[in-house]
Every structure is written in C-alpha cells, then in structure tokens.
Motif scaffolding. Structure first.
Motif, PDB file in Angstrom:
ATOM      1  N   VAL A  29     -20.726 -41.433 -13.645  1.00 33.41           N
ATOM      2  CA  VAL A  29     -19.425 -42.100 -13.794  1.00 33.41           C
ATOM      3  C   VAL A  29     -19.026 -42.112 -15.263  1.00 33.41           C
ATOM      4  CG1 VAL A  29     -18.169 -44.284 -13.524  1.00 33.41           C
ATOM      5  CG2 VAL A  29     -19.720 -43.491 -11.706  1.00 33.41           C
ATOM      6  N   ARG A  30     -19.956 -42.502 -16.134  1.00 32.91           N
ATOM      7  CA  ARG A  30     -19.646 -42.551 -17.574  1.00 32.91           C
ATOM      8  C   ARG A  30     -19.351 -41.165 -18.139  1.00 32.91           C
ATOM      9  NH1 ARG A  30     -24.332 -45.785 -17.324  1.00 32.91           N
ATOM     10  NH2 ARG A  30     -23.718 -47.953 -17.010  1.00 32.91           N
ATOM     11  N   GLN A  31     -20.089 -40.181 -17.634  1.00 30.64           N
ATOM     12  CA  GLN A  31     -19.922 -38.819 -18.164  1.00 30.64           C
ATOM     13  C   GLN A  31     -18.516 -38.267 -17.911  1.00 30.64           C
ATOM     14  OE1 GLN A  31     -22.941 -36.077 -16.742  1.00 30.64           O
ATOM     15  NE2 GLN A  31     -21.709 -34.283 -17.331  1.00 30.64           N
ATOM     16  N   TYR A  32     -17.964 -38.553 -16.721  1.00 30.84           N
ATOM     17  CA  TYR A  32     -16.678 -37.957 -16.351  1.00 30.84           C
ATOM     18  C   TYR A  32     -15.501 -38.933 -16.470  1.00 30.84           C
ATOM     19  CZ  TYR A  32     -19.360 -34.012 -14.532  1.00 30.84           C
ATOM     20  OH  TYR A  32     -20.176 -32.921 -14.418  1.00 30.84           O
ATOM     21  N   LEU A  33     -15.757 -40.102 -17.003  1.00 33.49           N
ATOM     22  CA  LEU A  33     -14.732 -41.144 -17.052  1.00 33.49           C
ATOM     23  C   LEU A  33     -13.545 -40.748 -17.936  1.00 33.49           C
ATOM     24  CD1 LEU A  33     -14.239 -44.050 -16.004  1.00 33.49           C
ATOM     25  CD2 LEU A  33     -15.291 -44.884 -18.114  1.00 33.49           C
ATOM     26  N   VAL A  34     -12.342 -40.954 -17.420  1.00 27.71           N
ATOM     27  CA  VAL A  34     -11.111 -40.770 -18.195  1.00 27.71           C
ATOM     28  C   VAL A  34     -10.552 -42.172 -18.466  1.00 27.71           C
ATOM     29  CG1 VAL A  34      -8.785 -39.776 -18.233  1.00 27.71           C
ATOM     30  CG2 VAL A  34     -10.637 -38.599 -17.000  1.00 27.71           C
ATOM     31  N   PRO A  35     -10.729 -42.663 -19.674  1.00 31.01           N
ATOM     32  CA  PRO A  35     -10.232 -44.023 -19.945  1.00 31.01           C
ATOM     33  C   PRO A  35      -8.700 -44.046 -19.892  1.00 31.01           C
ATOM     34  CG  PRO A  35     -11.663 -43.199 -21.721  1.00 31.01           C
ATOM     35  CD  PRO A  35     -11.310 -42.038 -20.860  1.00 31.01           C
ATOM     36  N   VAL A  36      -8.165 -45.059 -19.250  1.00 37.25           N
ATOM     37  CA  VAL A  36      -6.711 -45.181 -19.076  1.00 37.25           C
ATOM     38  C   VAL A  36      -6.250 -46.525 -19.621  1.00 37.25           C
ATOM     39  CG1 VAL A  36      -4.848 -45.372 -17.359  1.00 37.25           C
ATOM     40  CG2 VAL A  36      -6.667 -43.683 -17.042  1.00 37.25           C
ATOM     41  N   ARG A  37      -5.072 -46.481 -20.201  1.00 39.95           N
ATOM     42  CA  ARG A  37      -4.472 -47.707 -20.722  1.00 39.95           C
ATOM     43  C   ARG A  37      -2.983 -47.654 -20.413  1.00 39.95           C
ATOM     44  NH1 ARG A  37      -5.640 -51.462 -24.848  1.00 39.95           N
ATOM     45  NH2 ARG A  37      -3.721 -52.092 -25.882  1.00 39.95           N
ATOM     46  N   ILE A  38      -2.492 -48.684 -19.710  1.00 38.26           N
ATOM     47  CA  ILE A  38      -1.072 -48.737 -19.346  1.00 38.26           C
ATOM     48  C   ILE A  38      -0.482 -50.045 -19.866  1.00 38.26           C
ATOM     49  CG2 ILE A  38       0.613 -48.743 -17.460  1.00 38.26           C
ATOM     50  CD1 ILE A  38      -1.420 -47.267 -15.736  1.00 38.26           C
ATOM     51  N   VAL A  39       0.581 -49.902 -20.667  1.00 35.90           N
ATOM     52  CA  VAL A  39       1.277 -51.078 -21.208  1.00 35.90           C
ATOM     53  C   VAL A  39       2.745 -50.990 -20.789  1.00 35.90           C
ATOM     54  CG1 VAL A  39       1.922 -52.318 -23.307  1.00 35.90           C
ATOM     55  CG2 VAL A  39      -0.292 -51.128 -23.196  1.00 35.90           C
ATOM     56  N   ALA A  40       3.278 -52.083 -20.278  1.00 30.18           N
ATOM     57  CA  ALA A  40       4.706 -52.130 -19.915  1.00 30.18           C
ATOM     58  C   ALA A  40       5.287 -53.465 -20.350  1.00 30.18           C
ATOM     59  CB  ALA A  40       4.881 -51.946 -18.403  1.00 30.18           C
ATOM     60  N   GLY A  41       6.411 -53.397 -21.024  1.00 32.26           N
ATOM     61  CA  GLY A  41       7.072 -54.618 -21.485  1.00 32.26           C
ATOM     62  C   GLY A  41       6.166 -55.466 -22.363  1.00 32.26           C
ATOM     63  N   GLY A  42       5.301 -54.799 -23.112  1.00 32.18           N
ATOM     64  CA  GLY A  42       4.418 -55.535 -24.021  1.00 32.18           C
ATOM     65  C   GLY A  42       3.186 -56.117 -23.354  1.00 32.18           C
ATOM     66  N   ARG A  43       3.075 -55.961 -22.011  1.00 32.78           N
ATOM     67  CA  ARG A  43       1.908 -56.497 -21.300  1.00 32.78           C
ATOM     68  C   ARG A  43       0.921 -55.378 -20.989  1.00 32.78           C
ATOM     69  NH1 ARG A  43       4.228 -58.416 -16.104  1.00 32.78           N
ATOM     70  NH2 ARG A  43       2.051 -58.494 -15.449  1.00 32.78           N
ATOM     71  N   LEU A  44      -0.344 -55.638 -21.215  1.00 35.73           N
ATOM     72  CA  LEU A  44      -1.381 -54.675 -20.837  1.00 35.73           C
ATOM     73  C   LEU A  44      -1.595 -54.792 -19.327  1.00 35.73           C
ATOM     74  CD1 LEU A  44      -3.615 -52.639 -21.629  1.00 35.73           C
ATOM     75  CD2 LEU A  44      -5.146 -54.610 -21.880  1.00 35.73           C
ATOM     76  N   LEU A  45      -1.190 -53.776 -18.576  1.00 37.45           N
ATOM     77  CA  LEU A  45      -1.297 -53.837 -17.113  1.00 37.45           C
ATOM     78  C   LEU A  45      -2.632 -53.312 -16.620  1.00 37.45           C
ATOM     79  CD1 LEU A  45       2.224 -52.571 -15.993  1.00 37.45           C
ATOM     80  CD2 LEU A  45       1.427 -54.927 -16.226  1.00 37.45           C
ATOM     81  N   TYR A  46      -3.193 -52.370 -17.365  1.00 36.06           N
ATOM     82  CA  TYR A  46      -4.432 -51.759 -16.918  1.00 36.06           C
ATOM     83  C   TYR A  46      -5.189 -51.186 -18.102  1.00 36.06           C
ATOM     84  CZ  TYR A  46      -7.744 -48.636 -14.732  1.00 36.06           C
ATOM     85  OH  TYR A  46      -8.886 -47.998 -14.372  1.00 36.06           O
ATOM     86  N   LYS A  47      -6.459 -51.436 -18.097  1.00 32.95           N
ATOM     87  CA  LYS A  47      -7.351 -50.841 -19.093  1.00 32.95           C
ATOM     88  C   LYS A  47      -8.643 -50.561 -18.343  1.00 32.95           C
ATOM     89  CE  LYS A  47      -9.474 -51.968 -23.578  1.00 32.95           C
ATOM     90  NZ  LYS A  47     -10.890 -52.078 -23.164  1.00 32.95           N
ATOM     91  N   THR A  48      -9.130 -49.333 -18.443  1.00 34.26           N
ATOM     92  CA  THR A  48     -10.349 -48.972 -17.719  1.00 34.26           C
ATOM     93  C   THR A  48     -11.448 -49.988 -18.009  1.00 34.26           C
ATOM     94  OG1 THR A  48      -9.795 -46.640 -17.764  1.00 34.26           O
ATOM     95  CG2 THR A  48     -12.112 -47.193 -17.429  1.00 34.26           C
TER      96      THR A  48
END
Lengths: 391, 391
Positions: free
Chosen positions: B369-388
C-alpha cells in the motif's frame, strides 16, 4: 479551430440547505477556441465533475474527460458530436463522465453558434423557435395550506401551469398526499395545468404509486413525474399498464440517451424531461428530442437552475411547435437567479422564448461568478491536477 | 458499534498504459468500527470516487457518500443494507455514488464478518462455499499468433477455461475477428471452455455483432461478452432474438441492481457478470445473485484486479453450486498481484475457493500500500476536504 482551454468554476451559495433545490450550486464551464468563448453548466455535483475532468487515467477506457476535449478540432456540429462520443468511449468505466461532459458539450454548442452568429437551435437544424408555455416549477409546501398559497401566488403571477413536488409527498399517508394535490388544484384553479412531481419517493416499488393513482384522477394531472428512480423501468411499466389514464413523466435522471429511450419504450413514459446539463449536453438532448418526435410522445426541458441552463435545455426542442410546455424555475436561489444579466421572462402572452441572439443568447455575469466562486485545488502524487482558473 | 472512520487510499502503478487493464490502479477502502477493521476496493476511477466521498453537499439528494456512512450504526447485515440504501437515496443526483459506495460496502461486510468470526458468505446466509472453475481472464494478443500463444500458455498452466477480449476485436474486418477467435480455440484445444469478450466495441449497434454471430458458431463459445454498452438493452435483445444459440454475457458495467436485472430480463443476457467493486458492493451483488437464481441464468464474478477484489466478488455466489465458473485474473499488474499476502490459487483439481477464514479472508499488505500510494489533497473554499490518511 481547436479547443484551447476548458475552465471549470465551482459556484455555491454560502449556505447549502437540505431542500431538493439544485439551484444552490453549479459547475460553470467556459470553453475557448479561436477568438470565441462558450459557456455551459453541469447540473451535477461540482467537485466530482472536476475530478472526472482532470484525474489521472486509470486505463484505456477509464480516462479523464479532458482527454478527448483539449486540443480537439471544433469547426462543425459533427466535431461536437464526435467529441461527445469520444468522451463517452474513453470514459466508459468512469461513472461521473456524462455529468462532466454535459456542461462542456453545452459550452461547445454555445461557442460554435456564436462563431457562426446563429442561435444554437439553428445550428441544430431548426429554422423557427416556437414560444413555450412556462410552468412554474416549485417544491411542495410543508402543509396543504402552504401548497395552496404557493399555487394561488403563482396564478397571481400569471402562470397557467405549475408543478409541485418533493417535500412531504409520499412520506405520509395516501390521504395526506391527496390533500396536498387537492390544495394545489384548488390554488391553481380548474383551468390550470397541474403537474405533480413525486421526486422518486417510491424508488423501485410500484405499489404505493398504484395505491394513489385512482385517487389522483379527480385532480386531472397533466402528468405524474418520477414516481420511481430512472433505472426502475419495470416499475414505470407496471404503473403505466395498470393506469394508462395517468400520464407519467421522467427523464431528468437520465445521464445517457439509452436510458431516456428505455424510459419511453420500455417504461411507457409519455413526457420525456431532459436536462441538457445532465444527459450529456445539447448533443444528447437533441437525440432525445428526435426520439420523442418519432415515438409520438412529448419532450420537455428539465431546468431548476439558471437562465443559462434554461436556454441550454430549451434550444434542443424549441423548433418543435407541438412540444408546448417548458419548465421554468420560479424560486431559484440568488446565485442561479443572478447568474446571467439577460433574463428569459414570460412575454405579454405568458409565453417564454429563447433569446434571438447567437449561441445560447446570454452569458454569465462575471461579478456574480466571482461572488459565489469556491476556489478548488486538487493535488495527487505531487502534481497539481486542478486549480480554479482566473475568472 | 458505530462506524468510526473511513479511509480511502489511491494506489497506482508508476506508469499507466492505454491497455484496458483495470489492475493498474485501485481505490482501497479501510473502515474501522469498534475494535474491528474491514477492507474493500472500488473498481473505479480513484480520484472521482474520493471526490464523491468528501465533496460538499449540493442539495437534499446530491450529498456526498460520507453523509450516510460516518457514525452509522453497524451491528447486523441489515445495518449494511440500510446504509447502502441511504447512500443511494442521498446520492441520487451524484453520478459517481455507486462506484464509491461499492468499496465501502465491501469493507463493511468484511468488518462485520470478522467481528462475527465467519466468512462473508456465511453472513450472507450460505452454509457451504463451493469451489469454482477459474477461467483465465486475458486481453487478446495483437495478432492471432499472439492470441494462440497466450491460449497455449494458459493450458500449460493448467487452466481449462479462458477468456480473451478487447484489443483488436471488432476494430478490423469480420475475417480478422474470426482469425483471432480461431487462434484462441486452437490454442485452448477442443475441450477448453472458450469465452470471448468484445469489450463493448459495438456500442449501441447490433449490426456488426449480427454479422459475426454466424461465423462464431463453429468455435463453440460458452459466451460472447459485452458486444454492447451495458445500457444498450435493445441491442442485446436484438442479438439474443436473432441468435439464441449464442449466449451473451454482461453486467460488469452495471452500477446498480436495476441495470443488472434489465440486462437479464430485457436484454436476454444468460451470464450475469457482477463486480462487487462497482455494482454497489456485496449487498447489491448478492441481490443480483438471487435474481440469477430465480431467473434460471448463470451468475459469475467480474474481477480483473487483486485477490482482495476477487474474494469480494466471489463471496456473494460461492454458496450456489451450479454457478460453476469464476473469472480469475492471470495477468494483473504488480500492484494488484502483490496487494495481498495471502493468495487465492487453484488447488490440485484446478479449482479455486474463497479463504476459509473470517471476513474476506485476506488483507492488504501495508508495505505494498505504501509503495504504490498516491497522496491526494483536495481543498475547496479554503477547507481541507481530503488528505490521504496514514496507512
């Protein structure tokens, strides 16, 4: 010319309520090619649409929408149809594809029609745009008294047709539902065209709808809308077969042509309601309108949002005189209400028409776009995939 | 207990090719409740699924998937079914919903079965898990010679059944397609079970499939798979009516029960291929298996990815002896191949079984899982909606 840029703008009201009111946010699309610009809207969840546009490819037929759009040749309506088909082919396994495609396809038609200096409906091959009788599209009141007052108010505003839906319908007893429909009929008067929208409240189960069908007869509904989810073809068929006197309407949930066709051919739907911002754009909406003509049923737009979206959903069928009705949002939130400077409003005869102008005939007010803009930033694997562009 | 966390991990190969090979990435789902943990996978585009999970609400029935999941009560199978239905109700207008729901639903079954210390199939009500005859699932070669060699190699590996698809099929002449199918039959030998997957190459148009049906007869296909897109019910029906001797298989594209049902009842499909990672999870896959039993057609899993996904798609139907075949991915990319430590491999009789262990019976290797992980970060309207999250 070639498509030079596709910009996606997520707009939203500061506070989103739990009402089933799609005018609370939107994904606005701007496409540029040559020296032209076109606009469209996805009637869909903005962030998943953005992700479907810009995400990395998963495999050969699970590619982001941008793959078949950016840099594509755009000189003729056939080019738009080719782009539309290619987006769907490459996005076979990406479920959100059709919703993202919809706003882009609308913007492509707007752009190309502006370049040709004709309204979109003429680019689709129609010579005349017939005025439509707008029906006021509203949510039911929380009580029959509220529904009655809403119906009365809409008559005072000059509407001869109105649709009430969602809210309490189907969540209480048969008697309670009948009381709401009676209140709507009484408020609207004997002559008014009355439409009831069940808001897919019965899912996949025809029984509750059958239990109400007989009782609804006295209120002379022009249609009962969406008693079931769009994919529940069997439930539509069962209700149609048992109650052929109650015309059914559906189609707003259709995200492709095949589903719209099956609602008509297999479900027996008599009013096909298409939202260009959801079914795959004006290209696919126009296909559905041709189907309605050949099947002898009635096409009508689905629009609950801005006047830009209204124009996009009217253009595919304004050329057909016998499709008389048009959904007309009467309670949009300020974002949707103010999105365009120009408005589509009923004329002295109470009818609405698409603007007599190139493209969709209206453009977004950029001050409003800036006011409601939700800036988005998506990073994956260290790559910036999306950042809200400059308005 | 209550659902305490849902973590989504986007995994991908470093280089994604244009092959129609869904094993190149995945969205892995981890759910925690009480002192338990469950895992699942969405067989879908990871980033749009993440966006559908965490996006802001658009309106009353266009809400993110998390709404009906986080904090929900999870004590019985009925709780999972209720969560599944509620996600679909609140996500009516969010197209990507079903794909996101799928991996979560799988993880919920895994978790609850682990808490009960039984395999998932027993939680579904089956007492015995019957071994299945695995068919090797492969892409066609680029030439008939390549296809022949692939078929030969798979026989040497001990497989008695094989499926070849996508690649050049349907893109050239009828003769070229026939040459490929002949090569596959010759490579596989007279006795082998031969399946051909057209990879929706003919879209909505029955004509090219009809042109090939007669020619395919001599190769005794057990099925012809997905000549058309899943929503093209009319095309399936036309081909079925004209060539009842050619059994059709479809269903991997179904993202809900109604579409699977219509493929059988209206399309005439005889082999219903369901991917638990796409149709809405094990809950919905099991509904489809009950349908296959009552309709007298054959259920079979769709799996092209990891052994975790394989177990998830086998559990809903291992309890039915007469559903003999199982799709078995033989060429997964390293990510999918190595995702689990435990493997599902053919036994001495060449048959495969689900693990005799609680839940799905296997768990992800966290180093992979760690080897193939694609870290994702989504911010909308100044709010962090998702962070791996942390693995």
């Amino acid at each position: 010319m070639r498509i030079e840029s596709v910009d996606l703008f997520y707009l939203a009201m500061p506070h989103i309520t739990d009402e089933v009111d799609g005018s609370q946010d939107t994904l606005l699309v701007r496409v540029r090619a040559g020296r032209w610009e076109g606009w469209g809207e996805c009637e869909a969840a903005p962030l998943p649409c953005i992700a479907a546009y810009c995400c990395p490819s998963s495999h050969g037929v699970c590619k982001p929408v941008k793959t078949a759009v950016e840099g594509a040749v755009l000189d003729t309506p056939e080019d738009i149809r080719r782009i539309n088909a290619e987006v769907r082919r490459l996005g076979l396994d990406l479920l959100q594809t059709d919703h993202t495609l919809s706003g882009i396809d609308v913007a492509l038609w707007d752009l190309l029609a502006r370049a040709r200096e004709v309204p979109v409906y003429q680019l689709l091959g129609d010579r005349v745009a017939y005025p439509k009788l707008p029906y006021a599209s509203m949510l039911l009141g929380n009580t029959p008294e509220e529904t009655f007052e809403k119906a009365r108010a809409i008559c005072v505003d000059g509407f001869r047709a109105a649709k009430f839906g969602w809210g309490p319908l189907g969540k209480g007893t048969v008697d309670e539902d009948v009381a709401h429909v009676r209140a709507a009929r009484e408020g609207l008067g004997k002559e008014g065209i009355l439409l009831i929208d069940a808001g897919v409240v019965w899912g996949d189960d025809p029984a509750p709808a059958i239990a109400r069908a007989q009782r609804l007869r006295e209120f002379r509904l022009t249609w009962l809308e969406e008693p079931f989810r769009s994919e529940s073809l069997d439930a539509y068929r069962t209700l149609t077969d048992l109650h052929p006197e109650l015309p059914l309407a559906a189609g707003e949930g259709a995200n492709n042509f095949a589903l719209a066709r099956d609602l008509v051919r297999r479900g027996g739907v008599r009013y096909l309601q298409i939202d260009a911002g959801r079914i795959g754009g004006i290209t696919t909406a126009h296909q559905a309108r041709l189907l309605a003509e050949s099947e002898g049923i009635t096409y009508v737009n689905h629009t609950f949002t801005s006047n830009l979206a209204l124009s996009a959903s009217l253009q595919p069928y304004v050329g057909v005189e016998r499709f008389r009705l048009a959904e007309y949002p009467t309670e949009p939130k300020p974002l949707a209400r103010d999105l365009t400077v120009e408005k589509i409003v009923p004329d002295a005869n109470g009818l609405i028409s698409v603007p007599d102008a190139p493209g969709l005939g209206l453009v977004p007010n950029l001050d409003i776009v800036r006011q409601y803009l939700v800036p988005v930033r998506i990073v994956a694997g260290g790559r910036l995939l999306y950042k809200t562009p400059e308005v």
